[in-house]
Design a protein around this motif. Structure first.
Motif, mmCIF file in Angstrom:
data_model
loop_
_atom_site.group_PDB
_atom_site.id
_atom_site.type_symbol
_atom_site.label_atom_id
_atom_site.label_comp_id
_atom_site.label_asym_id
_atom_site.label_seq_id
_atom_site.Cartn_x
_atom_site.Cartn_y
_atom_site.Cartn_z
ATOM 1 N N ASP A 118 0.836 -1.186 0.000
ATOM 2 C CA ASP A 118 0.000 0.000 0.000
ATOM 3 C C ASP A 118 0.879 1.247 0.000
ATOM 4 N N THR A 119 0.527 2.214 -0.842
ATOM 5 C CA THR A 119 1.249 3.480 -0.915
ATOM 6 C C THR A 119 0.242 4.613 -0.807
ATOM 7 N N GLY A 120 0.311 5.373 0.297
ATOM 8 C CA GLY A 120 -0.660 6.447 0.487
ATOM 9 C C GLY A 120 -2.063 5.891 0.554
ATOM 10 N N TYR A 121 -2.965 6.461 -0.263
ATOM 11 C CA TYR A 121 -4.349 5.985 -0.297
ATOM 12 C C TYR A 121 -4.520 4.806 -1.256
ATOM 13 N N THR A 122 -3.468 4.449 -1.981
ATOM 14 C CA THR A 122 -3.586 3.469 -3.047
ATOM 15 C C THR A 122 -3.186 2.075 -2.581
ATOM 16 N N ALA A 123 -4.092 1.129 -2.779
ATOM 17 C CA ALA A 123 -3.802 -0.288 -2.554
ATOM 18 C C ALA A 123 -3.932 -0.992 -3.894
ATOM 19 N N THR A 124 -2.964 -1.811 -4.222
ATOM 20 C CA THR A 124 -2.978 -2.479 -5.526
ATOM 21 C C THR A 124 -3.394 -3.932 -5.447
ATOM 22 N N ASN A 125 -3.220 -4.563 -4.283
ATOM 23 C CA ASN A 125 -3.532 -5.979 -4.136
ATOM 24 C C ASN A 125 -4.502 -6.204 -2.990
ATOM 25 N N THR A 126 -5.167 -7.375 -3.017
ATOM 26 C CA THR A 126 -6.088 -7.734 -1.957
ATOM 27 C C THR A 126 -6.207 -9.247 -1.863
ATOM 28 N N LEU A 127 -6.601 -9.708 -0.689
ATOM 29 C CA LEU A 127 -6.936 -11.117 -0.490
ATOM 30 C C LEU A 127 -8.446 -11.319 -0.531
ATOM 31 N N ALA A 128 -9.217 -10.236 -0.551
ATOM 32 C CA ALA A 128 -10.663 -10.327 -0.381
ATOM 33 C C ALA A 128 -11.363 -11.039 -1.528
ATOM 34 N N GLY A 129 -10.850 -10.942 -2.727
ATOM 35 C CA GLY A 129 -11.557 -11.527 -3.857
ATOM 36 C C GLY A 129 -11.415 -13.021 -3.985
ATOM 37 N N SER A 130 -10.243 -13.547 -3.693
ATOM 38 C CA SER A 130 -10.008 -14.973 -3.924
ATOM 39 C C SER A 130 -9.245 -15.643 -2.792
ATOM 40 N N LEU A 152 -5.931 -5.880 -7.574
ATOM 41 C CA LEU A 152 -7.313 -5.398 -7.549
ATOM 42 C C LEU A 152 -7.892 -5.250 -8.951
ATOM 43 N N ARG A 153 -7.072 -4.862 -9.910
ATOM 44 C CA ARG A 153 -7.573 -4.672 -11.265
ATOM 45 C C ARG A 153 -7.935 -5.991 -11.931
ATOM 46 N N ASP A 154 -7.440 -7.116 -11.379
ATOM 47 C CA ASP A 154 -7.752 -8.431 -11.935
ATOM 48 C C ASP A 154 -8.810 -9.167 -11.118
ATOM 49 N N THR A 155 -9.382 -8.506 -10.116
ATOM 50 C CA THR A 155 -10.365 -9.145 -9.245
ATOM 51 C C THR A 155 -11.771 -8.754 -9.678
ATOM 52 N N PRO A 156 -12.599 -9.719 -10.125
ATOM 53 C CA PRO A 156 -13.943 -9.393 -10.609
ATOM 54 C C PRO A 156 -14.944 -9.239 -9.468
ATOM 55 N N ALA A 157 -14.686 -8.286 -8.582
ATOM 56 C CA ALA A 157 -15.577 -8.052 -7.444
ATOM 57 C C ALA A 157 -15.474 -6.591 -7.046
ATOM 58 N N ALA A 158 -16.516 -6.115 -6.377
ATOM 59 C CA ALA A 158 -16.539 -4.732 -5.899
ATOM 60 C C ALA A 158 -15.828 -4.669 -4.553
ATOM 61 N N ILE A 159 -14.593 -4.202 -4.565
ATOM 62 C CA ILE A 159 -13.776 -4.172 -3.353
ATOM 63 C C ILE A 159 -13.203 -2.771 -3.161
ATOM 64 N N SER A 160 -13.363 -2.248 -1.956
ATOM 65 C CA SER A 160 -12.745 -0.974 -1.589
ATOM 66 C C SER A 160 -11.751 -1.240 -0.475
ATOM 67 N N VAL A 161 -10.583 -0.600 -0.558
ATOM 68 C CA VAL A 161 -9.549 -0.782 0.453
ATOM 69 C C VAL A 161 -9.269 0.556 1.119
ATOM 70 N N PHE A 162 -9.327 0.577 2.447
ATOM 71 C CA PHE A 162 -8.949 1.755 3.224
ATOM 72 C C PHE A 162 -7.559 1.490 3.791
ATOM 73 N N THR A 163 -6.570 2.227 3.330
ATOM 74 C CA THR A 163 -5.204 2.055 3.811
ATOM 75 C C THR A 163 -5.024 2.759 5.155
ATOM 76 N N LYS A 164 -3.890 2.490 5.801
ATOM 77 C CA LYS A 164 -3.611 3.106 7.097
ATOM 78 C C LYS A 164 -3.545 4.618 6.972
ATOM 79 N N GLU A 172 -4.094 -2.257 10.170
ATOM 80 C CA GLU A 172 -3.264 -1.782 9.069
ATOM 81 C C GLU A 172 -4.102 -1.357 7.869
ATOM 82 N N ARG A 173 -5.218 -2.048 7.624
ATOM 83 C CA ARG A 173 -6.093 -1.691 6.511
ATOM 84 C C ARG A 173 -7.438 -2.371 6.663
ATOM 85 N N LEU A 174 -8.435 -1.817 5.947
ATOM 86 C CA LEU A 174 -9.785 -2.386 5.902
ATOM 87 C C LEU A 174 -10.105 -2.751 4.458
#
Length: 201
Positions: A1-13, A19-31, A98-100
């Motif tokens: 995570d960099t600033g407000y930007t998160a590029t990866n997630t575990l939430a989809g799979s 995140l750009r390859d995850t076919p789901a509506a996911i929002s990430v709140f960084t620290k 650390e993040r939501l």
């Protein structure tokens, strides 16, 4: 995570996926975002979440008595709350978050816990081998609100073992009679790397 930007997630799979390859509506709140909006718990952060709000449909109060955050996503009540993708129903203060991840939609029922509305997952602060953190925060607010947090991280054995300690002390009086909050908190994270490709947390 960099600033407000998160590029990866575990939430989809439940795999570390872009995140750009995850076919789901996911929002990430960084620290950084949680710090800037001043959210001290998941309830306050939810005000900035898409298609999410507190659930006030249970007039008995039975559900609210078992969890400090009862919410709905996409209009579905009883949405799931997780901590590191395990069921969680206790207080979720931001002092060691650390993040939501807000995963909205039925995708969440395919992997582990979840409901048709979605899931809010809190990721706790991790100790990273080779990283160092020294942070002390003090917050003073209206209604005699005093809050202090400490975040310390050290590498104990280079390349092998690290530790991160988070401490919280808060004392607050509410604007109503008999409304107060006294909250102490402590969390310890210890990652151990016995082999190059193996880490135990």
């Amino acid at each position: 995570d960099t600033g407000y930007t998160a590029t990866n997630t575990l939430a989809g799979s439940r795999l570390n996926t872009s995140l750009r390859d995850t076919p789901a509506a996911i929002s990430v709140f960084t620290k950084e975002f949680l710090d800037d909006i001043g959210a001290i718990n998941v309830t306050e952060a939810l005000e900035y979440g898409l298609n999410g709000s507190r659930d006030t449909t249970d007039q008995t109060g039975n559900v609210a008595s078992s969890n400090d955050l009862v919410f709905q996503l996409r209009g579905f009540t009883g949405a799931s709350l997780g901590r590191n993708y395990f069921t969680w129903s206790l207080s979720s203060d931001s002092y060691n978050i650390e993040r939501l991840d807000f995963a909205r939609g039925p995708n969440s029922i395919l992997f582990g816990i979840g409901g048709p509305g979605g899931i809010i997952n809190t990721s706790t602060k991790r100790a990273r081998i080779g990283a160092k953190t020294d942070e002390v925060r003090v917050r003073i607010g209206s209604w005699e609100d005093y809050r202090g947090t400490i975040d310390l991280a050290r590498t104990l054995i280079p390349g092998k073992l690290a530790a991160r300690l988070n401490l919280l002390a808060q004392d607050r009086q509410g604007w109503r009679e008999f409304d107060s909050l006294a909250r102490p908190g402590a969390a310890l994270a210890l990652p151990y790397r016995p082999f190059k490709q193996t880490e135990i947390r």
